[in-house]
Design an enzyme around this catalytic site. Structure first.
Site, mmCIF file in Angstrom:
data_model
loop_
_atom_site.group_PDB
_atom_site.id
_atom_site.type_symbol
_atom_site.label_atom_id
_atom_site.label_comp_id
_atom_site.label_asym_id
_atom_site.label_seq_id
_atom_site.Cartn_x
_atom_site.Cartn_y
_atom_site.Cartn_z
ATOM 1 C CE LYS A 1 -2.348 35.489 5.673
ATOM 2 N NZ LYS A 1 -2.924 35.893 4.395
ATOM 3 C CE LYS B 1 -10.532 38.604 5.109
ATOM 4 N NZ LYS B 1 -9.688 37.596 4.401
#
Length: 319
Positions: A193, A261
């Site tokens: 990811k 983030k």
């Protein structure tokens, strides 16, 4: 409709729950912008889904589709065969695990925990280790595809953990996604990811810069991008995000704040492995600048605003 257990949503046999029977009840923690449509897909597939939300409209949509509204985390977890978490970051997942009435205190050994949050590989490995202490199987299974993919059940799901746990989870994952890939042990899904977010972030920043350049040159940017899409520059990012950037309509499908983030996760991972990623460093700085300029809650395509601000072409009348 209750999931019969004879077959999963894809027609395959359902995975075994902690009591030896196919899972029928899912405790879904995190009915947010992504979590709600994912939970709705599970309801449509015939599973019983329990969950809670402080957002009255989301909770109304959930219960209207047959979900059971729960007032507390403990109520969401009690009686669940499988727990799915879809939360802002790994710290929140850890809190859900350890808080009073949380996973560690509430669910029995043998339960399957599928964490679909985007977190760091280190956090995913720690969660799996904690699950092992409790006799809980844990998968890290972050997703790509955005809100539209969650709504359509076409998410890409990147899985870390044991193959046995994945086979238990597979029918549930197939209700939410079309590409499910086992990448290795705990934390592997989160590594993939991070790589995904690096590629998407770089594509968004480059696309935004190209649009600013085209507009400053006096070209019809939409027409120019249409021409470019037929060549090597054509990409899924251009297809999906060019209209967003051209219109400057940044209604969020995935926010700039969350992407910032995720880029920090990628940078931390790179540092731990000794990898030097200069493009990703620039993307991280650009997203951080977007957040610093009040764009955190807008779609991540709003990074074009940073290029506009640096170029002096930003207009206050734009959305």
């Amino acid at each position: 409709m209750t999931h019969s257990g004879a077959a999963g949503p894809s027609g395959q046999g359902g995975p075994e729950g902690h009591a030896g029977a196919p899972p029928r009840t899912i405790g879904f923690v995190g009915l947010g912008a992504m979590g709600l449509p994912m939970a709705l897909r599970l309801l449509e597939a015939g599973y019983r889904v329990r969950g809670g939300s402080r957002d009255a409209q989301r909770l109304e949509r959930f219960t209207a589709a047959g979900g059971r509204a729960c007032a507390t985390l403990t109520e969401t977890l009690q009686g669940a065969d499988v727990v799915i978490t879809m939360l802002p970051d790994g710290a929140v997942v850890s809190e859900v695990m350890e808080q009073d009435g949380g996973v560690a205190q509430t669910v029995p050994a043998g339960t399957l925990l599928i964490d679909m949050t985007t977190a760091s590989p280190r956090e995913a490995s720690a969660l799996a280790d904690r699950g092992g202490e409790l006799g809980i199987e844990v998968l890290d299974a972050p997703v790509s595809g955005g809100v539209k993919g969650a709504q359509a059940g076409t998410l890409t799901i990147m899985v870390g953990g044991s193959e046995q746990a994945l086979e238990r989870a597979r029918p549930l994952l197939e209700a939410m996604g079309t590409t499910i890939t086992h990448l290795g042990p705990a934390g592997s899904g989160q590594v993939a990811k991070a790589a995904n977010q690096m590629i998407v972030g770089a594509g968004l920043v480059a696309l935004g810069e190209a649009v600013v350049l085209l507009e400053a040159s006096g070209l019809d940017a939409e027409r120019a991008l249409s021409a470019l899409s037929g060549g090597l520059a054509g990409s899924r990012i251009m297809e999906v995000k060019a209209p967003t950037i051209l219109s400057r309509d940044f209604t969020p499908t995935f926010t700039a704040g969350l992407h910032a983030k995720d880029m920090r996760i990628a940078q931390d991972l790179a540092g731990s492995l000794g990898c030097v990623l200069p493009v990703s460093e620039t993307v991280t700085q650009t997203l951080n600048a977007a957040v610093a300029n009040g764009l955190a809650d807008l779609d991540h395509a709003a990074v074009v605003r940073v290029t506009e601000l640096l170029s002096g072409t930003h207009r206050n009348d734009r959305k």
